[in-house]
Design an enzyme around this catalytic site. Structure first.
Site, PDB file in Angstrom:
ATOM      1  N   GLY A  30       0.756  -1.242   0.000  1.00 36.27           N
ATOM      2  CA  GLY A  30       0.000   0.000   0.000  1.00 36.27           C
ATOM      3  C   GLY A  30       0.785   1.288   0.000  1.00 36.27           C
ATOM      4  O   GLY A  30       0.212   2.371  -0.136  1.00 36.27           O
ATOM      5  N   GLU A  44       3.971  -6.877   1.804  1.00 39.61           N
ATOM      6  CA  GLU A  44       3.503  -7.179   0.442  1.00 39.61           C
ATOM      7  C   GLU A  44       3.557  -5.948  -0.459  1.00 39.61           C
ATOM      8  O   GLU A  44       2.539  -5.534  -1.015  1.00 39.61           O
ATOM      9  CB  GLU A  44       2.047  -7.690   0.495  1.00 39.61           C
ATOM     10  CG  GLU A  44       1.805  -8.836   1.451  1.00 39.61           C
ATOM     11  CD  GLU A  44       0.316  -9.128   1.666  1.00 39.61           C
ATOM     12  OE1 GLU A  44      -0.536  -8.277   1.322  1.00 39.61           O
ATOM     13  OE2 GLU A  44       0.003 -10.213   2.182  1.00 39.61           O
ATOM     14  N   PRO A  45       4.710  -5.337  -0.627  1.00 40.21           N
ATOM     15  CA  PRO A  45       4.741  -4.134  -1.466  1.00 40.21           C
ATOM     16  C   PRO A  45       4.651  -4.470  -2.958  1.00 40.21           C
ATOM     17  O   PRO A  45       5.238  -5.456  -3.413  1.00 40.21           O
ATOM     18  CB  PRO A  45       6.112  -3.525  -1.142  1.00 40.21           C
ATOM     19  CG  PRO A  45       6.960  -4.695  -0.760  1.00 40.21           C
ATOM     20  CD  PRO A  45       6.045  -5.700  -0.128  1.00 40.21           C
ATOM     21  N   GLY A  46       3.924  -3.679  -3.676  1.00 38.97           N
ATOM     22  CA  GLY A  46       3.826  -3.844  -5.122  1.00 38.97           C
ATOM     23  C   GLY A  46       4.256  -2.570  -5.811  1.00 38.97           C
ATOM     24  O   GLY A  46       5.363  -2.435  -6.335  1.00 38.97           O
ATOM     25  N   ARG A  47       3.354  -1.602  -5.736  1.00 40.27           N
ATOM     26  CA  ARG A  47       3.555  -0.325  -6.421  1.00 40.27           C
ATOM     27  C   ARG A  47       4.912   0.318  -6.106  1.00 40.27           C
ATOM     28  O   ARG A  47       5.595   0.802  -7.004  1.00 40.27           O
ATOM     29  CB  ARG A  47       2.428   0.623  -5.982  1.00 40.27           C
ATOM     30  CG  ARG A  47       2.316   1.887  -6.790  1.00 40.27           C
ATOM     31  CD  ARG A  47       1.271   2.823  -6.160  1.00 40.27           C
ATOM     32  NE  ARG A  47      -0.016   2.185  -5.979  1.00 40.27           N
ATOM     33  CZ  ARG A  47      -0.996   2.158  -6.889  1.00 40.27           C
ATOM     34  NH1 ARG A  47      -0.823   2.752  -8.045  1.00 40.27           N
ATOM     35  NH2 ARG A  47      -2.140   1.557  -6.626  1.00 40.27           N
ATOM     36  N   ARG A  80      -4.956   2.914 -15.882  1.00 43.75           N
ATOM     37  CA  ARG A  80      -5.065   3.700 -14.644  1.00 43.75           C
ATOM     38  C   ARG A  80      -5.726   5.071 -14.816  1.00 43.75           C
ATOM     39  O   ARG A  80      -6.583   5.433 -14.011  1.00 43.75           O
ATOM     40  CB  ARG A  80      -3.702   3.830 -13.956  1.00 43.75           C
ATOM     41  CG  ARG A  80      -3.272   2.544 -13.229  1.00 43.75           C
ATOM     42  CD  ARG A  80      -1.960   2.681 -12.496  1.00 43.75           C
ATOM     43  NE  ARG A  80      -1.744   4.007 -11.959  1.00 43.75           N
ATOM     44  CZ  ARG A  80      -2.303   4.493 -10.835  1.00 43.75           C
ATOM     45  NH1 ARG A  80      -3.060   3.719 -10.113  1.00 43.75           N
ATOM     46  NH2 ARG A  80      -2.067   5.723 -10.461  1.00 43.75           N
ATOM     47  N   CYS A 124     -12.342   3.500 -28.685  1.00 42.97           N
ATOM     48  CA  CYS A 124     -13.646   4.142 -28.837  1.00 42.97           C
ATOM     49  C   CYS A 124     -14.375   4.262 -27.516  1.00 42.97           C
ATOM     50  O   CYS A 124     -15.376   3.588 -27.269  1.00 42.97           O
ATOM     51  CB  CYS A 124     -14.472   3.395 -29.878  1.00 42.97           C
ATOM     52  SG  CYS A 124     -13.695   3.535 -31.479  1.00 42.97           S
ATOM     53  N   GLU A 125     -13.816   5.061 -26.640  1.00 43.80           N
ATOM     54  CA  GLU A 125     -14.389   5.389 -25.335  1.00 43.80           C
ATOM     55  C   GLU A 125     -13.908   6.798 -25.010  1.00 43.80           C
ATOM     56  O   GLU A 125     -12.717   7.085 -25.156  1.00 43.80           O
ATOM     57  CB  GLU A 125     -13.819   4.472 -24.233  1.00 43.80           C
ATOM     58  CG  GLU A 125     -14.139   3.013 -24.355  1.00 43.80           C
ATOM     59  CD  GLU A 125     -15.491   2.643 -23.770  1.00 43.80           C
ATOM     60  OE1 GLU A 125     -16.099   3.472 -23.047  1.00 43.80           O
ATOM     61  OE2 GLU A 125     -15.935   1.520 -24.055  1.00 43.80           O
ATOM     62  N   TYR A 135       0.618  -1.736 -12.149  1.00 39.39           N
ATOM     63  CA  TYR A 135      -0.780  -1.728 -12.587  1.00 39.39           C
ATOM     64  C   TYR A 135      -0.912  -1.146 -13.996  1.00 39.39           C
ATOM     65  O   TYR A 135      -1.862  -0.445 -14.315  1.00 39.39           O
ATOM     66  CB  TYR A 135      -1.656  -0.979 -11.565  1.00 39.39           C
ATOM     67  CG  TYR A 135      -1.479  -1.559 -10.170  1.00 39.39           C
ATOM     68  CD1 TYR A 135      -2.023  -2.804  -9.859  1.00 39.39           C
ATOM     69  CD2 TYR A 135      -0.702  -0.925  -9.197  1.00 39.39           C
ATOM     70  CE1 TYR A 135      -1.812  -3.374  -8.606  1.00 39.39           C
ATOM     71  CE2 TYR A 135      -0.489  -1.493  -7.955  1.00 39.39           C
ATOM     72  CZ  TYR A 135      -1.056  -2.719  -7.669  1.00 39.39           C
ATOM     73  OH  TYR A 135      -0.835  -3.289  -6.438  1.00 39.39           O
TER      74      TYR A 135
HETATM   75  C1  LIG Z   1      -2.711  -5.196  -4.245  1.00 40.66           C
HETATM   76  C2  LIG Z   1      -2.252  -5.805  -2.990  1.00 40.66           C
HETATM   77  C3  LIG Z   1      -0.981  -5.524  -2.478  1.00 40.66           C
HETATM   78  C4  LIG Z   1      -0.024  -4.545  -3.121  1.00 40.66           C
HETATM   79  O1  LIG Z   1      -0.436  -3.247  -2.953  1.00 40.66           O
HETATM   80  P1  LIG Z   1       0.532  -2.033  -3.398  1.00 40.66           P
HETATM   81  O2  LIG Z   1      -0.273  -0.835  -3.121  1.00 40.66           O
HETATM   82  O3  LIG Z   1       0.838  -2.212  -4.819  1.00 40.66           O
HETATM   83  O4  LIG Z   1       1.754  -2.099  -2.526  1.00 40.66           O
HETATM   84  C5  LIG Z   1      -0.586  -6.166  -1.330  1.00 40.66           C
HETATM   85  N1  LIG Z   1      -1.401  -7.039  -0.699  1.00 40.66           N
HETATM   86  C6  LIG Z   1      -2.639  -7.333  -1.156  1.00 40.66           C
HETATM   87  C7  LIG Z   1      -3.469  -8.310  -0.421  1.00 40.66           C
HETATM   88  C8  LIG Z   1      -3.099  -6.724  -2.307  1.00 40.66           C
HETATM   89  O5  LIG Z   1      -4.328  -7.009  -2.753  1.00 40.66           O
END
Ligand SMILES: *Cc1c(COP(=O)(O)O)cnc(C)c1O
Length: 416
Positions: free
Chosen positions: A236, A272-275, A311, A342-343, A371
């Site tokens: 997050g 759980e970092p993604g972004r 996004r 076409c949107e 994303y």
């Molecule tokens: C999407 C998600 C993440 C990653 O979130 P980021 O904002 O990209 O860090 C981590 N855990 C869970 C359960 C998610 O659904």
């Protein structure tokens, strides 16, 4: 920095974006291996003992996942497909956590057979299904309960996940009961507690509120003789999308907060970092197709669309758009930057000040590593976008653009 202007053109690491575009037709995503590693290593540095499970849904390109896996990343998966992918990329089950409200029995079996670190349970019925599946497989499943701590992350509505009305997790006042139930099940092994409160969070406060509730919860569990090993604090953390304006939480400050609240519990931390790892390691490169003057509006029509990068259409997200040839001495213009779909929602930016751009010129949509490609679709029957990984002075196409033949193959076979 992974990006620079050199000799008037945009570079990623030591490769000119313009040079890549001569070999790889636009649109394509382009990722910096160096930035991916640096972003991951920063987590590793401030959380040396934690299991850092990269959230695969942010960017599921195999080269990206493998780059991170080589740095020691585990995986946070939210579907059977992502679980399959993580395993394929060589991430061991012991470093995989699995969240999501709609796990099927098949997905659950796959998770149990690979002895993943924990299945993060999101409902009472799911817990029952995991228990039954494990019993059928003559084993126990490692589980954690994802609690909904009921905090508003104050992010975009569609990426906020822990308000009382959101579908994720178990409302925290109900969690104790479910843990008690789980402790009496012969097919599960209680491993931990998990939260994930939303995405693109730019403030520490919601995290602090969450951690306070986690501490309460863990103590409450221990009072009831339920002892856990892992605290999964989710992802997050927000990133800079709008230059000079977005002020994201620094990873170090986040680590201090974890230390302050959670370290005294002496549990293993999972995150759980993604972004935060991939967003600013990637860009979407697109070519200008047309300038279109319509009434008072100047539209810049580019060859990337919302199917390539959703996004802006989905979240009204702001992304910087940079000309690949630099800004120097150019006439400025206010553009609505739009794609070919076409949107009307197929708009990347409104009234954006950019140098006047001509047919064939390149633009880079910044912050597109997270994303982006993973949310791509074939809407308007457009092929999935190519992806390129830059490494120092070299680059490599790590996903080919789909061909039209690829796109129809799964249907054509059935018509024979
Ligand atoms: C999407 C998600 C993440 C990653 O979130 P980021 O904002 O990209 O860090 C981590 N855990 C869970 C359960 C998610 O659904």
């Amino acid at each position: 920095m992974a990006f620079n202007y050199e000799e008037r053109f945009l570079y990623m690491e030591d490769v000119s974006i313009r040079e890549i575009s001569k070999k790889v037709p636009t649109p394509f995503f382009c990722y910096s291996k160096r930035a991916l590693k640096e972003n991951f290593d920063k987590f590793k540095k401030v959380f040396p003992k934690a299991t850092i499970c990269y959230a695969i849904k942010a960017n599921s390109n195999i080269a990206v996942i493998k780059t991170l896996a080589a740095c020691g990343a585990g995986a946070d998966v939210v579907s059977g497909g992502e679980l399959f992918l993580a395993l394929k990329c060589g991430i061991p089950g012991s470093k995989i956590v699995y969240s999501g409200v709609g796990k099927t029995e098949k997905d659950i079996s796959l998770a149990i057979q690979n002895e993943i670190k924990q299945i993060n349970i999101e409902s009472a019925e799911e817990l029952e299904a995991v228990n039954q599946t494990a019993i059928r497989l003559c084993t126990r499943a490692n589980i954690a309960i994802r609690i909904n701590p009921e905090v508003d992350a104050h992010s975009h509505d569609k990426i906020t996940t822990a308000r009382v009305t959101d579908k994720f997790g178990i409302l925290w006042p109900d969690a104790l009961e479910l843990y008690k139930k789980a402790s009496n099940m012969s097919g599960v092994r209680i491993k931990g507690i998990a939260v994930h409160i939303g995405s693109q969070i730019l403030d520490l406060k919601p995290f602090e509120e969450t951690f306070k509730k986690l501490v309460k919860m863990v103590k409450e569990l221990e009072k009831n003789d339920i002892v856990i090993e892992n605290i999964d604090i989710g992802g997050g953390l927000g990133v800079v999308y709008k230059y000079k304006e977005d002020k994201p939480v620094r990873t170090e400050a986040f680590a201090k907060l974890v230390d302050k609240y959670l370290a005294p519990l002496k549990k293993h931390i999972i995150m759980e970092p993604g972004r935060k790892i991939v967003a600013n390691a990637g860009i979407l490169v697109s070519s200008v197709l047309y300038n279109k003057k319509s009434g008072r509006k100047d539209f810049l029509i580019i060859d990337a669309g919302m199917n390539d990068f959703m996004r802006p259409a989905l979240y009204s997200a702001w992304h910087e758009i940079l000309p690949v040839r630099d800004w120097n001495n150019r006439v400025m213009k206010k553009y609505d930057v739009v794609g070919p779909i076409c949107e009307s929602g197929d708009t990347f930016a409104k009234s954006r000040e950019l140098p006047q751009l001509e047919h064939g010129e390149l633009v880079a949509i910044m912050g597109a590593g997270a994303y982006g490609s993973s949310m791509g679709s074939t809407y308007n029957f457009r092929p999935l976008t190519a992806e390129v990984l830059v490494d120092g002075a070299k680059y490599k196409v790590v996903r080919k653009r789909q061909s039209y033949e690829d796109m129809i193959a799964s249907q054509l076979d059935l018509l024979k």
